[in-house]
Design a protein around this motif. Sequence first.
Motif, PDB file in Angstrom:
ATOM      1  N   GLN A  32       3.187  29.337   9.091  1.00  0.00           N
ATOM      2  CA  GLN A  32       3.497  30.621   9.700  1.00  0.00           C
ATOM      3  C   GLN A  32       2.265  31.156  10.429  1.00  0.00           C
ATOM      4  OE1 GLN A  32       6.614  32.062   9.676  1.00  0.00           O
ATOM      5  NE2 GLN A  32       7.215  30.109   8.738  1.00  0.00           N
ATOM      6  N   TYR A  33       2.437  31.430  11.711  1.00  0.00           N
ATOM      7  CA  TYR A  33       1.338  31.957  12.510  1.00  0.00           C
ATOM      8  C   TYR A  33       1.795  33.230  13.220  1.00  0.00           C
ATOM      9  CZ  TYR A  33      -0.659  27.325  11.780  1.00  0.00           C
ATOM     10  OH  TYR A  33      -1.148  26.180  11.214  1.00  0.00           O
ATOM     11  N   PRO A  34       0.873  34.136  13.502  1.00  0.00           N
ATOM     12  CA  PRO A  34       1.257  35.394  14.154  1.00  0.00           C
ATOM     13  C   PRO A  34       1.661  35.183  15.610  1.00  0.00           C
ATOM     14  CG  PRO A  34      -1.134  35.224  14.010  1.00  0.00           C
ATOM     15  CD  PRO A  34      -0.577  34.077  13.215  1.00  0.00           C
ATOM     16  N   GLN A  35       2.600  36.003  16.066  1.00  0.00           N
ATOM     17  CA  GLN A  35       2.974  36.004  17.482  1.00  0.00           C
ATOM     18  C   GLN A  35       2.385  37.264  18.104  1.00  0.00           C
ATOM     19  OE1 GLN A  35       6.851  34.573  18.771  1.00  0.00           O
ATOM     20  NE2 GLN A  35       7.142  36.452  19.942  1.00  0.00           N
ATOM     21  N   LEU A  36       1.439  37.094  18.993  1.00  0.00           N
ATOM     22  CA  LEU A  36       0.719  38.221  19.560  1.00  0.00           C
ATOM     23  C   LEU A  36       1.563  38.951  20.602  1.00  0.00           C
ATOM     24  CD1 LEU A  36      -2.810  36.598  19.953  1.00  0.00           C
ATOM     25  CD2 LEU A  36      -1.846  37.825  17.999  1.00  0.00           C
ATOM     26  N   SER A  37       1.259  40.230  20.789  1.00  0.00           N
ATOM     27  CA  SER A  37       2.041  41.058  21.705  1.00  0.00           C
ATOM     28  C   SER A  37       1.979  40.541  23.140  1.00  0.00           C
ATOM     29  CB  SER A  37       1.547  42.503  21.653  1.00  0.00           C
ATOM     30  OG  SER A  37       0.166  42.582  22.006  1.00  0.00           O
ATOM     31  N   SER A  38       0.823  40.039  23.557  1.00  0.00           N
ATOM     32  CA  SER A  38       0.690  39.537  24.926  1.00  0.00           C
ATOM     33  C   SER A  38       1.514  38.272  25.134  1.00  0.00           C
ATOM     34  CB  SER A  38      -0.781  39.255  25.239  1.00  0.00           C
ATOM     35  OG  SER A  38      -1.319  38.324  24.315  1.00  0.00           O
ATOM     36  N   LYS A  80      -3.977  37.491  30.340  1.00  0.00           N
ATOM     37  CA  LYS A  80      -4.050  38.533  29.315  1.00  0.00           C
ATOM     38  C   LYS A  80      -3.809  37.943  27.929  1.00  0.00           C
ATOM     39  CE  LYS A  80      -4.782  42.339  31.688  1.00  0.00           C
ATOM     40  NZ  LYS A  80      -6.015  43.152  31.475  1.00  0.00           N
ATOM     41  N   ALA A  81      -2.843  37.030  27.840  1.00  0.00           N
ATOM     42  CA  ALA A  81      -2.552  36.401  26.552  1.00  0.00           C
ATOM     43  C   ALA A  81      -3.737  35.572  26.073  1.00  0.00           C
ATOM     44  CB  ALA A  81      -1.299  35.532  26.667  1.00  0.00           C
ATOM     45  N   ALA A  82      -4.368  34.844  26.991  1.00  0.00           N
ATOM     46  CA  ALA A  82      -5.536  34.039  26.615  1.00  0.00           C
ATOM     47  C   ALA A  82      -6.652  34.926  26.075  1.00  0.00           C
ATOM     48  CB  ALA A  82      -6.023  33.232  27.819  1.00  0.00           C
ATOM     49  N   ASP A  83      -6.827  36.089  26.690  1.00  0.00           N
ATOM     50  CA  ASP A  83      -7.864  37.013  26.216  1.00  0.00           C
ATOM     51  C   ASP A  83      -7.547  37.515  24.808  1.00  0.00           C
ATOM     52  OD1 ASP A  83      -9.301  36.758  28.547  1.00  0.00           O
ATOM     53  OD2 ASP A  83      -8.528  38.604  29.457  1.00  0.00           O
ATOM     54  N   GLN A  84      -6.286  37.883  24.566  1.00  0.00           N
ATOM     55  CA  GLN A  84      -5.932  38.389  23.239  1.00  0.00           C
ATOM     56  C   GLN A  84      -6.016  37.291  22.183  1.00  0.00           C
ATOM     57  OE1 GLN A  84      -1.921  39.863  22.555  1.00  0.00           O
ATOM     58  NE2 GLN A  84      -2.642  41.310  20.999  1.00  0.00           N
ATOM     59  N   ILE A  85      -5.632  36.081  22.550  1.00  0.00           N
ATOM     60  CA  ILE A  85      -5.752  34.959  21.616  1.00  0.00           C
ATOM     61  C   ILE A  85      -7.213  34.742  21.245  1.00  0.00           C
ATOM     62  CG2 ILE A  85      -5.546  32.438  21.439  1.00  0.00           C
ATOM     63  CD1 ILE A  85      -2.943  32.715  23.101  1.00  0.00           C
ATOM     64  N   GLN A  86      -8.087  34.803  22.242  1.00  0.00           N
ATOM     65  CA  GLN A  86      -9.517  34.603  21.988  1.00  0.00           C
ATOM     66  C   GLN A  86     -10.074  35.700  21.081  1.00  0.00           C
ATOM     67  OE1 GLN A  86     -12.489  36.219  23.205  1.00  0.00           O
ATOM     68  NE2 GLN A  86     -13.877  34.604  22.511  1.00  0.00           N
ATOM     69  N   GLU A  87      -9.638  36.926  21.319  1.00  0.00           N
ATOM     70  CA  GLU A  87     -10.148  38.060  20.548  1.00  0.00           C
ATOM     71  C   GLU A  87      -9.583  38.103  19.132  1.00  0.00           C
ATOM     72  OE1 GLU A  87      -8.958  41.297  22.963  1.00  0.00           O
ATOM     73  OE2 GLU A  87     -10.413  40.885  24.562  1.00  0.00           O
ATOM     74  N   THR A  88      -8.358  37.593  18.959  1.00  0.00           N
ATOM     75  CA  THR A  88      -7.649  37.765  17.692  1.00  0.00           C
ATOM     76  C   THR A  88      -7.662  36.533  16.801  1.00  0.00           C
ATOM     77  OG1 THR A  88      -6.144  39.294  18.833  1.00  0.00           O
ATOM     78  CG2 THR A  88      -5.455  38.490  16.669  1.00  0.00           C
ATOM     79  N   LEU A  89      -7.510  35.361  17.395  1.00  0.00           N
ATOM     80  CA  LEU A  89      -7.278  34.157  16.597  1.00  0.00           C
ATOM     81  C   LEU A  89      -8.484  33.244  16.444  1.00  0.00           C
ATOM     82  CD1 LEU A  89      -3.717  33.066  17.808  1.00  0.00           C
ATOM     83  CD2 LEU A  89      -4.340  34.542  15.891  1.00  0.00           C
ATOM     84  N   VAL A  90      -9.491  33.409  17.280  1.00  0.00           N
ATOM     85  CA  VAL A  90     -10.651  32.512  17.169  1.00  0.00           C
ATOM     86  C   VAL A  90     -11.475  32.912  15.954  1.00  0.00           C
ATOM     87  CG1 VAL A  90     -12.773  31.691  18.238  1.00  0.00           C
ATOM     88  CG2 VAL A  90     -10.727  32.044  19.640  1.00  0.00           C
ATOM     89  N   GLN A  91     -11.485  32.044  14.977  1.00  0.00           N
ATOM     90  CA  GLN A  91     -12.257  32.258  13.756  1.00  0.00           C
ATOM     91  C   GLN A  91     -13.320  31.174  13.658  1.00  0.00           C
ATOM     92  OE1 GLN A  91     -11.799  34.879  11.836  1.00  0.00           O
ATOM     93  NE2 GLN A  91      -9.986  35.596  12.943  1.00  0.00           N
ATOM     94  N   PRO A  92     -14.594  31.543  13.686  1.00  0.00           N
ATOM     95  CA  PRO A  92     -15.653  30.523  13.592  1.00  0.00           C
ATOM     96  C   PRO A  92     -15.493  29.682  12.334  1.00  0.00           C
ATOM     97  CG  PRO A  92     -16.569  32.670  14.162  1.00  0.00           C
ATOM     98  CD  PRO A  92     -15.138  32.903  13.782  1.00  0.00           C
TER      99      PRO A  92
END
Length: 244
Positions: free
Chosen positions: A120-126, A228-240
Amino acid sequence: MYALLFAEPVLDRDVVRVGTREGIFSSPLIRACAQGDRASIRALLIGFWPFVQAFERAIDQRVGHLPLRPLVERFGQSRVKTFFSEAREAVREMKEEEGSHALLWVAGAKELGIDLNTDQYPQLSSVENLIQASTSDDPVEFFSWLAGVEYLAEELSAYLCHAPAFISTFPSGRWIWGEAHNAHDHHGPSHLEIDEDLARAYHPSNDPQIVGATMGANIRRCIHLFDKAADQIQETLVQPEKVS
């Protein structure tokens, strides 16, 4: 092989590609993927998966229920019947060669230990905005969006499939979804050419400038929402990744 409804494109595809490429090259997420950052690659595959899945379904569902009357009135029943028969055959052949694009996306993710079918993974608004915009009942907008996604897929694939650091993260040394969109050796018109052809065919105007302006605006909006979606994915889902 079949003939398109229009002999010449109404858009300058090189210009559209340049605009698409600029957005991809300027995306922090996509650049990080090209540099082999595993956290960013995971975020890309997870974040855009709902759109890849939904768009594939939208194509399958919509193409089988297209309004034929506007095309018959414009081009004649015989020509439209021949076109759709040959178009369906071309799509079938490309499907056999490439397989389902959604399945290829899943297979690439699986190489990195990501199970998109069960986890299960989140579906972002963008990303939801991208999905909603791709379900238009207007054939002109729908096929323009298909074209926009083809531009994005081809340019994204060309960039990442030629990035050694990105490719080397996959155990197979290949990103098969990207390879499918880099392949241009099928006979006859491409998906992109068919999409643009049908968007133009359904447009009520015969003026190429008016039609081109409408299609161009739809495609640019598609690319903008992807960015816009790529930006939100980068801000929200990228975990070091944790270093043990």
